[in-house]
Design a protein around this motif. Structure first.
Motif, PDB file in Angstrom:
ATOM      1  N   UNK A  44       7.628  -4.728  -1.779  1.00 51.71           N
ATOM      2  CA  UNK A  44       8.272  -3.529  -1.255  1.00 51.71           C
ATOM      3  C   UNK A  44       7.679  -3.080   0.072  1.00 51.71           C
ATOM      4  N   UNK A  45       6.441  -3.489   0.381  1.00 53.94           N
ATOM      5  CA  UNK A  45       5.801  -3.047   1.606  1.00 53.94           C
ATOM      6  C   UNK A  45       6.285  -3.811   2.829  1.00 53.94           C
ATOM      7  N   UNK A  46       6.961  -4.928   2.635  1.00 56.23           N
ATOM      8  CA  UNK A  46       7.428  -5.776   3.733  1.00 56.23           C
ATOM      9  C   UNK A  46       6.296  -6.161   4.671  1.00 56.23           C
ATOM     10  N   UNK A  47       5.182  -6.545   4.108  1.00 54.10           N
ATOM     11  CA  UNK A  47       4.046  -6.980   4.908  1.00 54.10           C
ATOM     12  C   UNK A  47       4.328  -8.341   5.534  1.00 54.10           C
ATOM     13  N   UNK A  48       3.758  -8.615   6.712  1.00 55.19           N
ATOM     14  CA  UNK A  48       3.847  -9.967   7.266  1.00 55.19           C
ATOM     15  C   UNK A  48       3.239 -10.968   6.279  1.00 55.19           C
ATOM     16  N   UNK A  49       3.660 -12.211   6.351  1.00 49.55           N
ATOM     17  CA  UNK A  49       3.259 -13.209   5.364  1.00 49.55           C
ATOM     18  C   UNK A  49       1.749 -13.368   5.254  1.00 49.55           C
ATOM     19  N   UNK A  50       1.041 -13.370   6.392  1.00 44.43           N
ATOM     20  CA  UNK A  50      -0.408 -13.583   6.311  1.00 44.43           C
ATOM     21  C   UNK A  50      -1.114 -12.417   5.632  1.00 44.43           C
ATOM     22  N   UNK A  51      -0.624 -11.205   5.884  1.00 47.97           N
ATOM     23  CA  UNK A  51      -1.251 -10.036   5.262  1.00 47.97           C
ATOM     24  C   UNK A  51      -0.867  -9.922   3.788  1.00 47.97           C
ATOM     25  N   UNK A  52       0.352 -10.347   3.466  1.00 50.40           N
ATOM     26  CA  UNK A  52       0.741 -10.388   2.055  1.00 50.40           C
ATOM     27  C   UNK A  52      -0.166 -11.354   1.299  1.00 50.40           C
ATOM     28  N   UNK A  53      -0.456 -12.503   1.935  1.00 50.56           N
ATOM     29  CA  UNK A  53      -1.327 -13.494   1.309  1.00 50.56           C
ATOM     30  C   UNK A  53      -2.740 -12.941   1.120  1.00 50.56           C
ATOM     31  N   UNK A  54      -3.235 -12.213   2.115  1.00 52.92           N
ATOM     32  CA  UNK A  54      -4.566 -11.601   2.007  1.00 52.92           C
ATOM     33  C   UNK A  54      -4.597 -10.640   0.825  1.00 52.92           C
ATOM     34  N   UNK A  85      -0.417   1.042  -0.225  1.00 47.52           N
ATOM     35  CA  UNK A  85       0.410   0.740   0.944  1.00 47.52           C
ATOM     36  C   UNK A  85      -0.473   0.678   2.185  1.00 47.52           C
ATOM     37  N   UNK A  86      -1.170  -0.424   2.362  1.00 46.85           N
ATOM     38  CA  UNK A  86      -2.043  -0.556   3.531  1.00 46.85           C
ATOM     39  C   UNK A  86      -1.232  -0.669   4.815  1.00 46.85           C
ATOM     40  N   UNK A  87      -1.855  -0.265   5.906  1.00 46.56           N
ATOM     41  CA  UNK A  87      -1.198  -0.355   7.208  1.00 46.56           C
ATOM     42  C   UNK A  87      -1.064  -1.813   7.621  1.00 46.56           C
ATOM     43  N   UNK A  88       0.067  -2.163   8.257  1.00 47.26           N
ATOM     44  CA  UNK A  88       0.275  -3.538   8.706  1.00 47.26           C
ATOM     45  C   UNK A  88       0.199  -3.659  10.219  1.00 47.26           C
ATOM     46  N   UNK A  89      -0.253  -2.616  10.894  1.00 44.38           N
ATOM     47  CA  UNK A  89      -0.236  -2.630  12.356  1.00 44.38           C
ATOM     48  C   UNK A  89      -1.554  -3.113  12.955  1.00 44.38           C
ATOM     49  N   UNK A  90      -2.399  -3.733  12.150  1.00 41.47           N
ATOM     50  CA  UNK A  90      -3.687  -4.195  12.639  1.00 41.47           C
ATOM     51  C   UNK A  90      -3.750  -5.716  12.650  1.00 41.47           C
TER      52      UNK A  90
END
Length: 470
Positions: free
Chosen positions: A31-41, A58-63
């Motif tokens: 649901x967070x629509x994180x980029x693939x690398x951050x989803x994997x992390x 819901x961590x920030x994805x802008x980093x």
């Protein structure tokens, strides 16, 4: 999907959990629509991380990937880290490039000034070949004076690996005077972690001493040979100097403990406590030895080398960490252990490397999250505040610092008193009363960096190898 780890079997079944996390498309995952690398992390951390239940929803994805990873860490976590090949790493430490560690001390002869003292020089390193020695002082780097304002810049320069110039100093009658300059260039070297073995004899008693700077399985036989030779010399007590030891291979610690105790191969050496996914695992001496492929691996050979001294005395400082602390704690159920020096760093946890093993690799990152809390056979652990010594001793009580193995060294002097090998050397407080800088993070600065991440960091991508405490 499969994760690269260096765990033998404890987390084998967790591979299936990772696959489920990646494929089931659960609401709380996608649901967070994180980029693939951050989803994997985050998915990896949800399975392996010791504090997985405290991960932000819901961590920030802008980093960057590194910043994102850090945003997931529990407030009690000082040691987890991420390697990103896309982020060029040029900073290591003075140890990694030049082969020396240092500490910053208050120079009370000049307000706001600091002075650096060399705490360790690796044999064969650039620093060693240039003539730098433990106990040497320097007051400037590249003509920048060391003071409270410039200390961060000085530390940055010493971590770059460029050519450097040290302004050396001598301590005379309570004041520092210039002693010329020393130029250093980065030089590749291999540290053999046994620097020195020595025996002290008095009134028919023999005490062995060994300075051991890293639990590096490549050199296991060197350490075991050193202990065997001390045993053959007829020692009745042993002093192990771990004052700057940053840790390393758990299997090495098990071998050393095995040679120093009457423990059997099947008895518990360490207990790994993971999160609720991994549970709790008791690891015997033999099992722990087999967690890496360094020789020897047979407990039978360890028993043949056994010396079992009456007292095992360990010298520590605030830079003693990880497997060094584990050895101290894991010895206690099996033999008398006396700790002298300062409270240790408090790295009471282990990690292993996690990488994307899909073909082709989709995420080019390596995670090193804290995964296990460490306990000894009696269930004792939880020393995140450090292991407190039985006898306090300050190696800065007299300056310049004494060489390793010098009986006038405050830590060694205290140990020799306990073994009946006391010397006539006196330890007196320096008249300048130089003390560690108020900001304790400056003390043992470069040695502490080694304990947090090995410098340079070497990752072994071997599935069948168990945790290495970096």
């Amino acid at each position: 999907m499969e994760m690269k780890t260096n765990s033998r079997s404890l987390f084998f079944y967790l591979m299936l959990i990772i696959i489920v996390v990646q494929s089931c498309k659960k609401e709380n995952v996608t649901s967070d629509s994180l980029p693939a690398n951050k989803q994997w992390i985050r998915d990896s951390m949800r399975v392996y991380y010791y504090w997985n239940e405290t991960l932000p929803q819901k961590p920030s994805e802008s980093n960057s990937a590194t910043a994102f990873f850090r945003s997931l860490l529990n407030g009690a976590d000082r040691f987890s880290y991420l390697e990103d090949p896309d982020e060029v790493k040029t900073e290591y430490s003075s140890f990694g490039y030049y082969g020396f560690d240092y500490a910053l001390l208050t120079n009370i002869t000049a307000p706001g000034a600091l002075v650096a003292t060399v705490t360790l020089v690796v044999p064969g390193s650039a620093a060693d070949k240039a003539g730098l020695k433990r106990g040497d002082f320097f007051t400037a780097v590249n003509d920048i004076s060391i003071n409270n304002t410039a200390s961060n810049n000085i530390q940055h320069i010493l971590k770059q690996g460029n050519n450097i110039k040290l302004q050396l100093a001598m301590l005379n009658n309570g004041a520092f005077t210039n002693a010329g300059t020393l130029n250093l260039s980065a030089l590749y070297f291999t540290e053999q972690p046994v620097y020195l073995t020595k025996t002290f004899s008095s009134a028919g008693k023999k005490t062995g001493y060994v300075f051991y700077d890293a639990f590096n399985g490549v050199f296991d036989r060197n350490m075991l040979d050193s202990l065997s030779k001390l045993g053959a010399a007829g020692i009745s007590n042993l002093i192990i100097d771990l004052r700057y030891n940053p840790g390393g291979d758990v299997s090495s610690a098990a071998k050393i403990a095995g040679i120093l105790t009457a423990a059997e191969a099947t008895q518990t050496f360490v207990i790994y406590q993971a999160n609720k996914n991994g549970g709790r695992s008791n690891r015997s001496f033999q099992q722990t030895m087999l967690e890496n492929d360094y020789q020897p691996q047979s407990f039978v050979e360890i028993k043949r080398r056994r010396i079992s001294p009456g007292k095992v005395i360990v010298l520590t400082t605030a830079a003693t960490a990880s497997s060094a602390e584990l050895l101290i704690n894991s010895l206690k159920p099996y033999t008398s252990v006396i700790q002298i020096g300062q409270t240790t760093m408090g790295k009471d946890m282990a990690s292993f490397a996690i990488a994307d093993e899909r073909k082709p690799t989709l995420v080019n990152l390596v995670l090193h999250p804290l995964v296990f809390k460490l306990y000894n056979a009696n269930g004792n652990g939880d020393y995140s505040g450090g292991l407190v010594p039985d006898y306090q001793a300050d190696e800065f009580a007299e300056l310049p610092l004494k060489q390793f193995g010098d009986p006038a060294d405050p830590l060694l002097n205290q140990a020799l008193k306990l073994t009946g090998n006391a010397t006539t050397a006196t330890v007196t407080k320096n008249k300048m009363n130089l003390n560690a800088a108020p900001n304790t993070t400056l003390t043992y600065h470069s040695a502490r960096e080694r304990a947090i991440h090995a410098a340079p960091v070497n990752v072994r991508y071997v599935k069948t190898v168990a945790p290495k405490i970096n």
